[in-house]
Design a protein around this motif. Structure first.
Motif: not given
Length: 66
Positions: A17-42
């Motif tokens: 159904g899509g991709r999930l990207h996870v990246c630690p930051t100094q403040e916490g955790v950055y998440l990006s969800v890319d659903r196929y056929g739809a826009g991404s959310q951060e």
């Protein structure tokens, strides 16, 4: 422009159904969800929010007892 500190690793998960990207930051955790056929959310979670999310996931999915 070169960042003043090394960039943290980005971990990506792929599903049918899509991709999930996870990246630690100094403040916490950055998440990006890319659903196929739809826009991404951060979203950026604070450290406390990320720990709460992990607790909830462990309760719902179950903890690994290793």
């Amino acid at each position: 422009m070169t960042p003043s500190h090394p960039l943290p690793p980005l971990t990506s998960f792929w599903t049918p159904g899509g991709r999930l990207h996870v990246c630690p930051t100094q403040e916490g955790v950055y998440l990006s969800v890319d659903r196929y056929g739809a826009g991404s959310q951060e979203l950026t979670l604070s450290r406390e929010q990320a720990l709460d999310l992990l607790r909830l996931l462990r309760e719902e999915v179950g903890a690994d007892d290793r």
